[in-house]
Design a protein around this motif. Structure first.
Motif, PDB file in Angstrom:
ATOM      1  N   LYS A 181     -23.162  28.052 -51.887  1.00 27.29           N
ATOM      2  CA  LYS A 181     -22.145  29.097 -51.786  1.00 27.29           C
ATOM      3  C   LYS A 181     -20.957  28.667 -50.943  1.00 27.29           C
ATOM      4  CE  LYS A 181     -25.590  32.787 -52.215  1.00 27.29           C
ATOM      5  NZ  LYS A 181     -26.315  33.882 -51.498  1.00 27.29           N
ATOM      6  N   ASP A 182     -21.215  27.841 -49.920  1.00 28.02           N
ATOM      7  CA  ASP A 182     -20.155  27.468 -48.984  1.00 28.02           C
ATOM      8  C   ASP A 182     -19.460  26.162 -49.351  1.00 28.02           C
ATOM      9  OD1 ASP A 182     -20.733  29.758 -47.516  1.00 28.02           O
ATOM     10  OD2 ASP A 182     -22.207  28.735 -46.263  1.00 28.02           O
ATOM     11  N   GLY A 183     -19.756  25.649 -50.544  1.00 26.42           N
ATOM     12  CA  GLY A 183     -18.970  24.549 -51.084  1.00 26.42           C
ATOM     13  C   GLY A 183     -19.350  23.157 -50.654  1.00 26.42           C
ATOM     14  N   PHE A 184     -20.534  22.969 -50.068  1.00 30.84           N
ATOM     15  CA  PHE A 184     -20.944  21.625 -49.678  1.00 30.84           C
ATOM     16  C   PHE A 184     -21.469  20.840 -50.877  1.00 30.84           C
ATOM     17  CE2 PHE A 184     -21.029  23.717 -45.552  1.00 30.84           C
ATOM     18  CZ  PHE A 184     -20.474  22.749 -44.739  1.00 30.84           C
ATOM     19  N   ALA A 185     -22.400  21.429 -51.601  1.00 31.79           N
ATOM     20  CA  ALA A 185     -22.958  20.749 -52.777  1.00 31.79           C
ATOM     21  C   ALA A 185     -23.769  21.737 -53.594  1.00 31.79           C
ATOM     22  CB  ALA A 185     -23.847  19.581 -52.358  1.00 31.79           C
ATOM     23  N   ASP A 186     -23.578  21.707 -54.911  1.00 33.13           N
ATOM     24  CA  ASP A 186     -24.355  22.553 -55.820  1.00 33.13           C
ATOM     25  C   ASP A 186     -24.919  21.681 -56.931  1.00 33.13           C
ATOM     26  OD1 ASP A 186     -25.523  24.433 -57.399  1.00 33.13           O
ATOM     27  OD2 ASP A 186     -23.762  25.722 -57.578  1.00 33.13           O
ATOM     28  N   LEU A 187     -26.163  21.258 -56.771  1.00 36.28           N
ATOM     29  CA  LEU A 187     -26.818  20.425 -57.778  1.00 36.28           C
ATOM     30  C   LEU A 187     -27.226  21.224 -59.008  1.00 36.28           C
ATOM     31  CD1 LEU A 187     -29.199  18.277 -55.510  1.00 36.28           C
ATOM     32  CD2 LEU A 187     -27.018  17.579 -56.508  1.00 36.28           C
ATOM     33  N   ASP A 188     -27.180  22.550 -58.899  1.00 38.14           N
ATOM     34  CA  ASP A 188     -27.703  23.407 -59.968  1.00 38.14           C
ATOM     35  C   ASP A 188     -26.623  24.036 -60.846  1.00 38.14           C
ATOM     36  OD1 ASP A 188     -30.096  22.865 -58.703  1.00 38.14           O
ATOM     37  OD2 ASP A 188     -30.122  24.756 -57.594  1.00 38.14           O
ATOM     38  N   ALA A 189     -25.383  23.659 -60.636  1.00 34.89           N
ATOM     39  CA  ALA A 189     -24.269  24.329 -61.317  1.00 34.89           C
ATOM     40  C   ALA A 189     -24.421  24.352 -62.832  1.00 34.89           C
ATOM     41  CB  ALA A 189     -22.946  23.659 -60.932  1.00 34.89           C
TER      42      ALA A 189
END
Length: 332
Positions: free
Chosen positions: A86-94
């Protein structure tokens, strides 16, 4: 837009620190809540420092992430991994949110396998593994009583009673076996569970697999069921070598710093303060003295609470026995 970019740049400059429970069983941390976050950051290739907090062994704030003034706790906003997304560090699940099979697999791993590991750690085996993971720095009597407290909490959470204990155990292992079979089929000879690239499902399952293989005793039923699936075992061993063993000699991976965490969170105990330091020892500061006093206070308060807990449990057992005696009287 410029403000967002500046914020992201600031986050990149301030390296992340992941605060977890101490390393154990050949793993950077053997805490079942901490290890998935460790692997998530590794899979996302985000540089981070690793620090340890053992001041509050039963705290649900651990693990947590720090970066400058930013802190994400385990017990807030769905956990650390969700905060990182949510805070923009990393989203591997996008790319996976719309995939129903991925969603159901994540639910299965988190619930069925999560429950099975929790059952084995706290109910289905002796207390040795759980005490090494969660209470290594506490005096044995206090650690043992805290274990018994958690033992009753887990039984309540899993809905286990004297009457249904065998049925619940059978159900837990049956679900775990189904999950292992499904994951084994899904994985095949690939390196990851979905589209041959990592997601949070890989981070959660990899942590589960390594904890099951390394932290549980050889007599573990769950461990024996996992060992029946060669490709899942090879998957765990491969990623362990790449993310833990091979990475330990690289300068781009976390630096392991034993001792309690000392960076300042937004909330929580004031003794979690100041960043980890590598300077030579010096005279204790006022904050360090306060930390030691609070640590002693924690031990005392925990001892009092567990004594009250045991007293309450004894009273409850006596009441149950009295009720049973009265019941027999009515039958007569």
């Amino acid at each position: 837009m410029e403000e967002v970019n500046n914020e992201n740049k600031e986050r990149e400059v301030n390296s992340l620190t992941l605060v977890v429970r101490k390393p154990c069983f050949g793993l950077p941390t053997a805490c079942s809540s901490c290890l998935p976050v460790y692997f998530y950051l590794k899979f996302a290739q985000i540089p981070f420092l690793l620090d340890f907090n053992s001041a509050y062994p039963d705290s649900d704030q651990v693990p947590y992430i720090e970066s400058g003034d930013y802190v994400a706790y385990n017990n807030e906003n769905g956990g650390v991994m969700e905060s990182l997304k949510k805070d923009g560090f990393a989203d591997l699940d996008a790319e996976f949110y719309s995939d129903p099979e991925w969603v159901s697999t994540k639910a299965m791993v988190s619930s069925w396998l999560g429950d099975a590991l929790m059952y084995e750690l706290w109910v289905g085996s002796d207390s040795s593994s759980a005490q090494k993971i969660y209470y290594p720095d506490l005096p044995w009597p206090i650690g043992k009583v805290l274990f018994l407290k958690q033992f009753h909490t887990v039984k309540l959470q899993l809905g286990i009673t004297k009457d249904n204990a065998e049925q619940k155990e059978e159900e837990i292992y049956k679900r775990a076996n189904i999950a292992y079979e499904a994951l084994s089929t899904r994985l095949g000879e690939q390196n990851f569970l979905f589209e041959n690239r990592p997601s949070s499902v890989d981070a959660i399952f990899l942590a589960h697999a390594l904890l099951t293989l390394q932290a549980l005793p050889e007599t573990s039923v769950l461990r024996s069921k996992l060992l029946e699936h060669d490709n899942l075992v090879k998957y765990a061993e491969k990623h362990k070598m790449e993310l833990i063993e091979a990475g330990s000699s690289s300068s781009s991976v976390p630096h392991f710093q034993p001792g309690p965490s000392s960076s300042a969170p937004r909330k929580g105990p004031s003794n979690w303060s100041s960043k980890p330091k590598t300077k030579p020892k010096k005279e204790k500061t006022k904050e360090e003295k306060t930390f030691r006093k609070r640590a002693k206070y924690f031990v005392v308060t925990q001892l009092v609470s567990v004594l009250l807990f045991l007293t309450f449990m004894n009273k409850s057992d006596d009441e149950v026995e009295l009720d049973d005696d009265e019941g027999y009287g009515y039958d007569d």
